[in-house]
Scaffold this motif. Structure first.
Motif, PDB file in Angstrom:
ATOM      1  N   ARG A  18      80.114  70.209  23.155  1.00 18.34           N
ATOM      2  CA  ARG A  18      79.924  71.404  23.953  1.00 18.34           C
ATOM      3  C   ARG A  18      80.463  72.653  23.303  1.00 18.34           C
ATOM      4  NH1 ARG A  18      83.153  70.616  28.680  1.00 18.34           N
ATOM      5  NH2 ARG A  18      84.109  68.918  27.309  1.00 18.34           N
ATOM      6  N   GLU A  67      77.222  81.322  28.932  1.00 14.56           N
ATOM      7  CA  GLU A  67      78.462  80.347  28.715  1.00 14.56           C
ATOM      8  C   GLU A  67      79.530  80.998  27.505  1.00 14.56           C
ATOM      9  OE1 GLU A  67      79.357  75.631  27.516  1.00 14.56           O
ATOM     10  OE2 GLU A  67      77.027  76.468  27.676  1.00 14.56           O
ATOM     11  N   GLN A  70      81.400  83.742  29.013  1.00 16.47           N
ATOM     12  CA  GLN A  70      82.693  83.192  29.892  1.00 16.47           C
ATOM     13  C   GLN A  70      83.647  82.303  29.136  1.00 16.47           C
ATOM     14  OE1 GLN A  70      80.184  80.489  32.236  1.00 16.47           O
ATOM     15  NE2 GLN A  70      79.781  82.006  33.743  1.00 16.47           N
TER      16      GLN A  70
END
Length: 268
Positions: A18, A67, A70
């Motif tokens: 990720r 993403e 963030q």
């Protein structure tokens, strides 16, 4: 100032981990800047997810942007997270890609040529049965596209400018002055090139671009930057210090980082 501007993650379908894992690896290794730059979707294709395993779906792109932004906020006290994209360069679709990118707060765009004459540059079979004349044409067509990408004005960084050697090391031995011509164009267009350390994991066994090309790039005053092209978190920042030392040895005196589409030059 330690940085890495070329990283991928699981969304593209051929990397693992990720985005958060890449950021945490960067923090653990003492980086001050980590650029997230996954592969652009194939925006010109009709399908939402053309060629799965090469890049994310078009519908994933806004989620990717969200993403990264963030995570940029979450980790701002520990590291500067930069929002980038590695964009395929297709001349016939350049306007479409450029229009899409203008809607997002990108810090930088890496322009990479991955396809020449309809085939992947990493296709091991593309060289089979080609005559010397055909091989020369393939190399010159590749660099013609890189020249066009530099002239397009779309990109802050040009990605892995001799990556066609990845699974065909003999590529580097094809004699032509097109590489020097391309470096002149890059310098005239004032676009940076990355020193990409991922080539060591392919048959060519070395960085992109080669030592010889870097020496010529220095001669033409091309600005370098650094990208590991990490497809696993552990490779973040891979060989950054070795690249820095080699650039100094060749004669470079500075290299670039990017924020909000602005280039900042740092001493080596």
């Amino acid at each position: 100032m330690v940085f890495d501007f070329h990283t991928h993650h699981e969304r593209c379908g051929h990397a693992t981990g990720r985005i958060q894992e890449y950021i945490e690896q960067a923090i653990a290794k003492g980086l001050q800047y980590i650029g997230i730059s996954d592969h652009s979707p194939y925006f010109a294709e009709e399908e939402d997810h053309a060629r799965p395993g090469l890049t994310m779906a078009k519908s994933d792109f806004p989620l990717y942007i969200e993403e990264v932004l963030q995570l940029k906020e979450r980790y701002k006290s520990k590291i500067e997270v930069l929002l980038g994209v590695e964009s395929d360069f297709f001349p016939e679709h350049a306007s479409l890609y450029n229009t899409i990118y203008q809607h997002y707060p990108l810090d930088y765009i890496i322009g990479s040529v991955h396809f020449v004459n309809g085939k992947s540059i990493f296709d091991k079979q593309r060289w089979k049965g080609l005559s010397a004349t055909d091989r020369l044409r393939e190399k010159e067509d590749y660099y013609a596209l890189i020249q066009q990408s530099a002239k397009s004005g779309m990109f802050d960084i040009l990605g892995h400018i001799d990556a066609m050697k990845g699974y065909y090391p003999e590529f580097s031995e094809i004699e032509t002055d097109v590489v020097d011509q391309t470096l002149k164009v890059i310098a005239d267009c004032d676009v940076a090139i990355e020193i990409n350390t991922s080539g060591k994991n392919k048959d060519c066994g070395g960085w992109y671009p080669s030592q010889q090309i870097l020496e010529r790039a220095c001669y033409y005053h091309v600005i370098p930057t650094f990208g590991s092209d990490a497809h696993v978190p552990e490779r973040v920042g891979d060989e950054w210090e070795e690249v820095r030392n080699q650039l100094k040895y060749i004669g470079f005196t500075e290299w670039a980082i990017f924020q909000k589409r602005k280039r900042i030059l740092l001493p080596l």
